[in-house]
Scaffold this motif. Structure first.
Motif, PDB file in Angstrom:
ATOM      1  N   GLU A 199       0.831  -1.209   0.000  1.00 33.51           N
ATOM      2  CA  GLU A 199       0.000   0.000   0.000  1.00 33.51           C
ATOM      3  C   GLU A 199       0.867   1.261   0.000  1.00 33.51           C
ATOM      4  O   GLU A 199       0.540   2.240  -0.671  1.00 33.51           O
ATOM      5  N   THR A 200       1.974   1.241   0.740  1.00 37.08           N
ATOM      6  CA  THR A 200       2.890   2.382   0.754  1.00 37.08           C
ATOM      7  C   THR A 200       3.444   2.635  -0.636  1.00 37.08           C
ATOM      8  O   THR A 200       3.473   3.782  -1.110  1.00 37.08           O
ATOM      9  N   LEU A 201       3.888   1.578  -1.302  1.00 39.80           N
ATOM     10  CA  LEU A 201       4.419   1.723  -2.662  1.00 39.80           C
ATOM     11  C   LEU A 201       3.334   2.202  -3.621  1.00 39.80           C
ATOM     12  O   LEU A 201       3.576   3.063  -4.467  1.00 39.80           O
ATOM     13  N   MET A 202       2.138   1.635  -3.500  1.00 40.95           N
ATOM     14  CA  MET A 202       1.029   2.040  -4.360  1.00 40.95           C
ATOM     15  C   MET A 202       0.728   3.530  -4.169  1.00 40.95           C
ATOM     16  O   MET A 202       0.497   4.258  -5.137  1.00 40.95           O
ATOM     17  N   MET A 203       0.742   4.005  -2.921  1.00 45.35           N
ATOM     18  CA  MET A 203       0.480   5.426  -2.661  1.00 45.35           C
ATOM     19  C   MET A 203       1.589   6.313  -3.229  1.00 45.35           C
ATOM     20  O   MET A 203       1.309   7.413  -3.711  1.00 45.35           O
ATOM     21  N   ASP A 204       2.836   5.829  -3.214  1.00 41.15           N
ATOM     22  CA  ASP A 204       3.923   6.572  -3.867  1.00 41.15           C
ATOM     23  C   ASP A 204       3.656   6.686  -5.365  1.00 41.15           C
ATOM     24  O   ASP A 204       3.849   7.745  -5.959  1.00 41.15           O
ATOM     25  N   VAL A 205       3.236   5.596  -5.965  1.00 37.76           N
ATOM     26  CA  VAL A 205       2.899   5.621  -7.389  1.00 37.76           C
ATOM     27  C   VAL A 205       1.788   6.648  -7.622  1.00 37.76           C
ATOM     28  O   VAL A 205       1.863   7.478  -8.540  1.00 37.76           O
ATOM     29  N   HIS A 206       0.759   6.601  -6.794  1.00 38.10           N
ATOM     30  CA  HIS A 206      -0.414   7.459  -6.965  1.00 38.10           C
ATOM     31  C   HIS A 206      -0.106   8.933  -6.712  1.00 38.10           C
ATOM     32  O   HIS A 206      -0.526   9.797  -7.486  1.00 38.10           O
ATOM     33  N   THR A 207       0.625   9.231  -5.648  1.00 41.62           N
ATOM     34  CA  THR A 207       0.845  10.628  -5.265  1.00 41.62           C
ATOM     35  C   THR A 207       2.114  11.242  -5.847  1.00 41.62           C
ATOM     36  O   THR A 207       2.147  12.436  -6.148  1.00 41.62           O
ATOM     37  N   LYS A 208       3.167  10.430  -6.006  1.00 41.70           N
ATOM     38  CA  LYS A 208       4.443  10.954  -6.512  1.00 41.70           C
ATOM     39  C   LYS A 208       4.644  10.659  -7.994  1.00 41.70           C
ATOM     40  O   LYS A 208       5.592  11.135  -8.601  1.00 41.70           O
ATOM     41  N   GLY A 209       3.779   9.809  -8.537  1.00 40.10           N
ATOM     42  CA  GLY A 209       3.878   9.489  -9.954  1.00 40.10           C
ATOM     43  C   GLY A 209       4.686   8.251 -10.266  1.00 40.10           C
ATOM     44  O   GLY A 209       4.644   7.744 -11.385  1.00 40.10           O
ATOM     45  N   ARG A 210       5.420   7.755  -9.274  1.00 39.35           N
ATOM     46  CA  ARG A 210       6.228   6.555  -9.482  1.00 39.35           C
ATOM     47  C   ARG A 210       6.711   6.028  -8.140  1.00 39.35           C
ATOM     48  O   ARG A 210       6.713   6.741  -7.137  1.00 39.35           O
TER      49      ARG A 210
END
Length: 110
Positions: free
Chosen positions: A68-79
């Motif tokens: 979930e942390t990685l997914m949120m990085d993808v979602h909020t930071k773009g990658r």
């Protein structure tokens, strides 16, 4: 007149002796082998956050929290950097992400 004969090649170095001990410098055949590589997953307008989390858990074996942390990085930071290792492993992880329908690339780690 004597014929010059080439001198025989030097015997192979003792495997117990390092190149530095013999006054030579070791050169890597593949310098990128020492450089860590990374796999990046990029944000896209197609995949749902739950699905991306599931992919990270399924393929990489991450805990739900880590996924979930990685997914949120993808979602909020773009990658997000989802894996690190050898070039060959990162190529395989990138292909796997493509197989799941995610946008992914790999590159040398800075």
């Amino acid at each position: 007149m004597p014929i010059d004969t080439p001198s025989p090649p030097a015997p192979p170095a003792d495997p117990k002796t390092s190149p530095q001990e013999e006054g030579r410098v070791a050169v890597l055949d593949r310098p990128e082998a020492d450089t860590p590589w990374i796999t990046l997953v990029w944000n896209d307008p197609v995949n749902l956050m739950n699905y991306v989390t599931w992919v990270f858990q399924t393929h990489f074996g991450y805990t739900r929290s880590k996924a979930e942390t990685l997914m949120m990085d993808v979602h909020t930071k773009g990658r997000a950097v989802v894996s690190t290792g050898s070039r060959e492993k990162m190529e395989a992880d990138t292909e796997a992400m493509h197989g799941y329908g995610l946008w992914a690339t790999f590159q040398k780690d800075d």
